[in-house]
Scaffold this motif. Structure first.
Motif, PDB file in Angstrom:
ATOM      1  N   UNK A 187      35.489  56.376 -68.817  1.00 31.17           N
ATOM      2  CA  UNK A 187      36.362  56.703 -67.682  1.00 31.17           C
ATOM      3  C   UNK A 187      37.010  55.463 -67.069  1.00 31.17           C
ATOM      4  N   UNK A 188      36.543  54.287 -67.468  1.00 25.14           N
ATOM      5  CA  UNK A 188      37.035  53.054 -66.854  1.00 25.14           C
ATOM      6  C   UNK A 188      38.501  52.806 -67.183  1.00 25.14           C
ATOM      7  N   UNK A 189      39.196  52.188 -66.243  1.00 26.36           N
ATOM      8  CA  UNK A 189      40.584  51.837 -66.495  1.00 26.36           C
ATOM      9  C   UNK A 189      41.014  50.725 -65.550  1.00 26.36           C
ATOM     10  N   UNK A 190      42.085  50.050 -65.919  1.00 28.66           N
ATOM     11  CA  UNK A 190      42.772  49.111 -65.040  1.00 28.66           C
ATOM     12  C   UNK A 190      44.247  49.456 -65.102  1.00 28.66           C
ATOM     13  N   UNK A 191      44.806  49.790 -63.966  1.00 26.98           N
ATOM     14  CA  UNK A 191      46.184  50.255 -63.913  1.00 26.98           C
ATOM     15  C   UNK A 191      46.993  49.335 -62.987  1.00 26.98           C
TER      16      UNK A 191
END
Length: 399
Positions: A187-191
């Protein structure tokens, strides 16, 4: 009980609610007329807020119970979540949480009094729901576990209750911790969101293991800059970077600069590395706690990311080993060692003077309870963190 009797009670409830709403509106009207600086009236307004807050918590608990009874008699075949989302002004996520609480604990008689008491809020309800879910099919005594979670929440706070539930979940299903971490990584993200004025918003969601690595790096740089600005009269960062959030943003930029330059001298920060994780001595497997309180599988952090990464403590929480080296290696030393300072920062978290919450990033002092001059050993049990102000006050009490 017949539907007619229920409708009669519901009508009486609606009438009573009308009276309560009028009373609250009257209190609000009076509150708006209170003069600024009237402390006595302000205290009464806060008392009113407390009464309303407790009523709100009681109503939430009673909502869970009513939905639990509705679930028991299958009053809504489409499911409780759909009903909650349709009839109450909540998001889908909150509707799901309310429905799960109703299904898991809403009809349990042993929780009826607590849920209606107004003394527990939605966060404690979620902790109780997780407890009930964890023990299903495990052979554990559900009533005992629920009582233990409730007692922890009431005596130590919701945070401690959630930690207890996390440990319970891991104890019942050790593999579940690895599965949870895998789901969190997925589920991890960097936006990066580009705004019209040219600024960028960074939106990130990281699992606790990778989040700990990033946060420790940012904290180390920020702590060095704060120390140099406060104690050395240095100016390592621009003068307009003042708040904690601004300093953290600058630290993030600094990390990127140091990486791109690939030159250790450009980092410009000298510090004692923070402890990243702690775990119980001689306990194989299980969970480790990050410096930020996250519980993660020890199997996920076998290899240290940098020196001072792993702290081992006794069952009563006393730090013993740091990266497999004894922390109290020189009890006759005059000053605390870097390893002891790192362990103190992890154990104490902030100044231990009553009422002070200055964090370890403020270059706190290692204070001897029994002074060194009087034979006090430089060991963890004789040391605690104090800020410079309270360290001086401890040694030189004012009359």
């Amino acid at each position: 009980m017949s539907a007619e009797a229920l409708r009669a009670e519901l009508a009486a409830l609606a009438e009573a609610n009308t009276v309560v709403e009028r009373r609250i509106e009257a209190i609000l009207g009076l509150a708006r007329t209170v003069d600024a600086g009237d402390r006595e009236a302000a205290g009464v307004v806060l008392e009113a807020a407390g009464v309303v807050g407790r009523c709100e918590q009681a109503r939430h608990g009673q909502l869970i119970q009513l939905l639990g009874q509705a679930q028991r008699v299958t009053a809504h075949r489409a499911g409780l979540k759909a009903w909650v989302a349709t009839h109450l002004d909540v998001s889908d996520g909150k509707a799901r949480g309310i429905a799960q609480a109703a299904q898991r604990i809403g009809a349990l008689p042993e929780l009826a009094e607590s849920l209606s008491s107004g003394k527990i809020g939605a966060d404690t309800v979620r902790a109780l729901t997780r407890t009930a879910k964890a023990v299903v099919g495990s052979g554990q005594d559900q009533s005992a576990e629920l009582a233990a979670t409730l007692e922890t929440a009431q005596s130590e706070g919701v945070g401690a209750a959630n930690r207890r539930v996390r440990v319970l979940e891991h104890t019942i299903d050790p593999g579940g911790s690895e599965e949870l971490l895998a789901k969190q990584r997925a589920k991890s993200f960097l936006r990066v969101v580009e705004l019209e004025d040219g600024m960028c918003r960074f939106e990130a969601l990281l699992d606790p293991v990778r989040a700990t690595t990033v946060r420790v790096a940012l904290d180390q740089i920020s702590a060095d800059w704060i120390r140099r600005r406060q104690f050395d009269g240095d100016a390592p960062i621009p003068a307009d970077v003042r708040s904690t959030e601004q300093i953290t943003a600058q630290a993030l930029v600094h990390l990127a600069e140091a990486f791109l330059a690939d030159d250790p001298d450009r980092r410009g920060a000298q510090f004692t590395a923070h402890v990243m994780y702690t775990a119980e001595l001689d306990a194989e497997g299980g969970l480790a706690e990050s410096v930020y309180g996250a519980l993660v599988p020890r199997t996920a952090i076998i290899e240290p990311a940098h020196p001072n990464a792993h702290l081992l403590h006794t069952r009563d929480g006393e730090p013993v080993l740091l990266d497999a080296e004894e922390i109290d290696s020189e009890p006759t030393a005059r000053l605390a060692s870097p390893a002891q300072r790192a362990a103190l920062a992890f154990r104490d978290r902030h100044c231990t003077y009553p009422g002070c919450s200055r964090p370890s990033t403020w270059s706190l002092h290692a204070h001897h309870h029994i002074s060194y001059r009087r034979g006090g050993a430089t060991v963890m049990k004789n040391l605690s963190l104090l800020c410079s102000e309270h360290h001086s006050l401890t040694h030189h009490p004012q009359p």
